[in-house]
Design a protein around this motif. Structure first.
Motif, PDB file in Angstrom:
ATOM      1  N   LEU A  81      54.053  36.507  40.364  1.00  0.00           N
ATOM      2  CA  LEU A  81      53.160  37.813  40.261  1.00  0.00           C
ATOM      3  C   LEU A  81      51.696  37.614  40.023  1.00  0.00           C
ATOM      4  O   LEU A  81      50.916  38.275  40.518  1.00  0.00           O
ATOM      5  N   TYR A  82      51.444  36.186  39.705  1.00  0.00           N
ATOM      6  CA  TYR A  82      49.995  35.688  39.685  1.00  0.00           C
ATOM      7  C   TYR A  82      49.141  35.861  41.166  1.00  0.00           C
ATOM      8  O   TYR A  82      48.210  35.971  41.277  1.00  0.00           O
ATOM      9  N   ASP A  83      50.097  35.254  41.993  1.00  0.00           N
ATOM     10  CA  ASP A  83      49.861  35.289  43.466  1.00  0.00           C
ATOM     11  C   ASP A  83      49.588  36.632  44.086  1.00  0.00           C
ATOM     12  O   ASP A  83      48.964  36.727  44.970  1.00  0.00           O
ATOM     13  N   MET A  84      50.441  37.515  43.474  1.00  0.00           N
ATOM     14  CA  MET A  84      50.606  38.851  44.271  1.00  0.00           C
ATOM     15  C   MET A  84      49.378  39.619  43.838  1.00  0.00           C
ATOM     16  O   MET A  84      48.756  40.110  44.747  1.00  0.00           O
ATOM     17  N   LEU A  85      48.958  39.653  42.512  1.00  0.00           N
ATOM     18  CA  LEU A  85      47.690  40.423  42.062  1.00  0.00           C
ATOM     19  C   LEU A  85      46.475  39.680  42.502  1.00  0.00           C
ATOM     20  O   LEU A  85      45.457  40.381  42.584  1.00  0.00           O
ATOM     21  N   GLY A  86      46.396  38.309  42.694  1.00  0.00           N
ATOM     22  CA  GLY A  86      45.366  37.611  43.337  1.00  0.00           C
ATOM     23  C   GLY A  86      43.943  37.688  42.291  1.00  0.00           C
ATOM     24  O   GLY A  86      44.194  37.774  41.313  1.00  0.00           O
ATOM     25  N   VAL A  87      43.019  38.345  43.338  1.00  0.00           N
ATOM     26  CA  VAL A  87      41.598  38.527  42.750  1.00  0.00           C
ATOM     27  C   VAL A  87      41.603  39.423  41.607  1.00  0.00           C
ATOM     28  O   VAL A  87      40.614  39.533  40.743  1.00  0.00           O
ATOM     29  N   TYR A  88      42.360  40.550  41.882  1.00  0.00           N
ATOM     30  CA  TYR A  88      42.418  41.736  41.154  1.00  0.00           C
ATOM     31  C   TYR A  88      42.811  41.517  39.703  1.00  0.00           C
ATOM     32  O   TYR A  88      42.393  42.306  38.684  1.00  0.00           O
ATOM     33  N   LEU A  89      43.504  40.507  39.360  1.00  0.00           N
ATOM     34  CA  LEU A  89      43.925  40.075  37.894  1.00  0.00           C
ATOM     35  C   LEU A  89      42.499  39.501  37.113  1.00  0.00           C
ATOM     36  O   LEU A  89      42.340  39.937  35.973  1.00  0.00           O
ATOM     37  N   ALA A  90      41.729  38.932  37.994  1.00  0.00           N
ATOM     38  CA  ALA A  90      40.445  38.336  37.183  1.00  0.00           C
ATOM     39  C   ALA A  90      39.409  39.484  37.176  1.00  0.00           C
ATOM     40  O   ALA A  90      38.585  39.487  36.437  1.00  0.00           O
ATOM     41  N   LEU A  91      39.481  40.353  37.991  1.00  0.00           N
ATOM     42  CA  LEU A  91      38.574  41.683  38.134  1.00  0.00           C
ATOM     43  C   LEU A  91      38.706  42.367  37.063  1.00  0.00           C
ATOM     44  O   LEU A  91      38.074  43.647  36.676  1.00  0.00           O
ATOM     45  N   ILE A  92      39.851  42.524  36.111  1.00  0.00           N
ATOM     46  CA  ILE A  92      40.070  43.113  35.052  1.00  0.00           C
ATOM     47  C   ILE A  92      38.857  43.033  34.073  1.00  0.00           C
ATOM     48  O   ILE A  92      38.453  43.773  33.380  1.00  0.00           O
ATOM     49  N   VAL A  93      38.219  41.871  34.148  1.00  0.00           N
ATOM     50  CA  VAL A  93      37.022  41.670  33.372  1.00  0.00           C
ATOM     51  C   VAL A  93      36.107  42.927  33.582  1.00  0.00           C
ATOM     52  O   VAL A  93      35.242  43.215  32.485  1.00  0.00           O
ATOM     53  N   VAL A  94      35.513  43.408  34.735  1.00  0.00           N
ATOM     54  CA  VAL A  94      34.653  44.234  34.943  1.00  0.00           C
ATOM     55  C   VAL A  94      35.338  45.660  35.107  1.00  0.00           C
ATOM     56  O   VAL A  94      34.731  46.513  35.651  1.00  0.00           O
ATOM     57  N   ASN A  95      36.698  46.061  34.586  1.00  0.00           N
ATOM     58  CA  ASN A  95      37.364  47.102  34.949  1.00  0.00           C
ATOM     59  C   ASN A  95      36.642  48.086  34.090  1.00  0.00           C
ATOM     60  O   ASN A  95      36.409  47.979  32.898  1.00  0.00           O
ATOM     61  N   CYS A  96      36.212  49.157  34.623  1.00  0.00           N
ATOM     62  CA  CYS A  96      35.472  50.310  33.926  1.00  0.00           C
ATOM     63  C   CYS A  96      36.129  50.987  32.980  1.00  0.00           C
ATOM     64  O   CYS A  96      35.834  51.397  31.821  1.00  0.00           O
ATOM     65  N   ILE A  97      37.515  50.830  32.931  1.00  0.00           N
ATOM     66  CA  ILE A  97      38.466  51.400  31.747  1.00  0.00           C
ATOM     67  C   ILE A  97      38.325  50.821  30.428  1.00  0.00           C
ATOM     68  O   ILE A  97      37.963  51.367  29.520  1.00  0.00           O
ATOM     69  N   ILE A  98      38.393  49.377  30.603  1.00  0.00           N
ATOM     70  CA  ILE A  98      38.357  48.471  29.494  1.00  0.00           C
ATOM     71  C   ILE A  98      37.083  48.335  28.881  1.00  0.00           C
ATOM     72  O   ILE A  98      36.739  48.722  27.878  1.00  0.00           O
ATOM     73  N   LEU A  99      36.004  48.293  29.753  1.00  0.00           N
ATOM     74  CA  LEU A  99      34.617  48.277  29.131  1.00  0.00           C
ATOM     75  C   LEU A  99      34.166  49.827  28.611  1.00  0.00           C
ATOM     76  O   LEU A  99      33.267  49.657  27.690  1.00  0.00           O
ATOM     77  N   GLY A 100      34.506  50.632  29.517  1.00  0.00           N
ATOM     78  CA  GLY A 100      34.434  52.135  28.869  1.00  0.00           C
ATOM     79  C   GLY A 100      34.852  52.334  27.536  1.00  0.00           C
ATOM     80  O   GLY A 100      34.265  52.957  26.621  1.00  0.00           O
ATOM     81  N   ARG A 101      36.311  51.870  27.354  1.00  0.00           N
ATOM     82  CA  ARG A 101      36.928  52.300  25.970  1.00  0.00           C
ATOM     83  C   ARG A 101      36.003  51.444  24.850  1.00  0.00           C
ATOM     84  O   ARG A 101      36.001  51.701  23.678  1.00  0.00           O
ATOM     85  N   ALA A 102      35.707  50.243  25.244  1.00  0.00           N
ATOM     86  CA  ALA A 102      34.807  49.319  24.199  1.00  0.00           C
ATOM     87  C   ALA A 102      33.794  50.041  23.754  1.00  0.00           C
ATOM     88  O   ALA A 102      33.207  50.207  22.809  1.00  0.00           O
ATOM     89  N   GLU A 103      33.248  50.515  24.616  1.00  0.00           N
ATOM     90  CA  GLU A 103      31.662  51.164  24.423  1.00  0.00           C
ATOM     91  C   GLU A 103      31.933  52.627  23.697  1.00  0.00           C
ATOM     92  O   GLU A 103      31.126  52.957  22.817  1.00  0.00           O
ATOM     93  N   MET A 104      32.858  53.382  24.515  1.00  0.00           N
ATOM     94  CA  MET A 104      32.869  54.836  23.982  1.00  0.00           C
ATOM     95  C   MET A 104      33.722  54.850  22.755  1.00  0.00           C
ATOM     96  O   MET A 104      33.571  55.727  21.955  1.00  0.00           O
ATOM     97  N   PHE A 105      34.951  54.068  22.466  1.00  0.00           N
ATOM     98  CA  PHE A 105      35.716  54.006  21.113  1.00  0.00           C
ATOM     99  C   PHE A 105      35.682  52.950  20.157  1.00  0.00           C
ATOM    100  O   PHE A 105      35.429  53.102  19.037  1.00  0.00           O
TER     101      PHE A 105
END
Length: 228
Positions: free
Chosen positions: A95-119
């Motif tokens: 699964l790690y190889d399947m997700l590749g770079v997109y797993l690391a890009l969770i850091v800048v995922n707008c959903i996570i950063l947005g909920r941190a800022e807004m809620f």
């Protein structure tokens, strides 16, 4: 109180679904929905990071200076993403190889950063955890629904299991980038239609230039009042 907690939990499913309503996290949504397995893995990873980062940011909301809140949020989120990466690489390497770079890009995922800022930065720990769970489940369900359509009709399989009667009737473009955008647009339109509440409009003749034709007696009364 219970209704408030439940509304926070359910808010991310339909009313503020991060993918189909808020249109956030589009990049991983389109990239990881070619198969149900990768979509589910991305959804669970994002859910774990959402819950943990929301909880920590909520606990530290009165300590983090306002001027450096965004960099602080990113550092906290990056820490949890690194933990998820290391665990997945150790125990679920495929699964790690399947997700590749997109797993690391969770850091800048707008959903996570947005909920941190807004809620999370404005609410208590328990409410922030509920918000993270709701948004994470909403994100996961959105990925799964798109992945199901794209894999079933694009590859004739579901979660890697072949569907015999669809073998000769697949639409290969659905498993490619253009098909991803097409399914994404259809899903947004469908959710918008289902979530739209009917607007009650009051029908009135006020301001209508033809009102005198419908109610001539009203026009006569109005003219007599003006004459007086």
């Amino acid at each position: 109180m219970k209704n408030k907690k439940l509304s926070i939990l359910l808010n991310g499913l339909i009313n503020e679904n991060p993918v189909f309503v808020l249109v956030l996290g589009t990049c991983p949504t389109l990239a990881t929905t070619t198969s149900v397995v990768s979509a589910l893995a991305m959804g669970i990873a994002a859910l774990a990071v959402l819950v943990c980062s929301n909880a920590v940011i909520s606990m530290l909301r009165k300590v983090i200076p306002d001027k450096v809140r965004i960099p602080s949020y990113i550092v906290i989120i990056a820490g949890f993403v690194t933990i998820v990466q290391m665990l997945m690489q150790a125990y679920l390497p495929s699964l790690y190889d399947m997700l590749g770079v997109y797993l690391a890009l969770i850091v800048v995922n707008c959903i996570i950063l947005g909920r941190a800022e807004m809620f999370a930065s404005k609410n208590g720990v328990f409410d922030s955890v509920l918000d993270g769970i709701g948004m994470g489940i909403g994100f996961t369900l959105a990925l799964l629904s798109m992945a199901t359509v794209r894999e079933v009709f694009g590859n004739g399989s579901w979660a890697g299991f072949a569907i015999p009667f669809l073998k000769n009737y697949t639409i290969p473009i659905l498993s490619e980038s253009p098909g991803g955008f097409f399914v994404f647009g259809i899903m947004i339109a469908l959710v918008s239609k289902l979530g739209k509440k009917p607007v009650k409009q009051e029908i009135s003749c006020k301001g209508c230039p033809s009102a005198a034709l419908c109610y001539p007696e009203a026009s006569v009364n109005k003219e007599s009042e003006v004459a007086e």
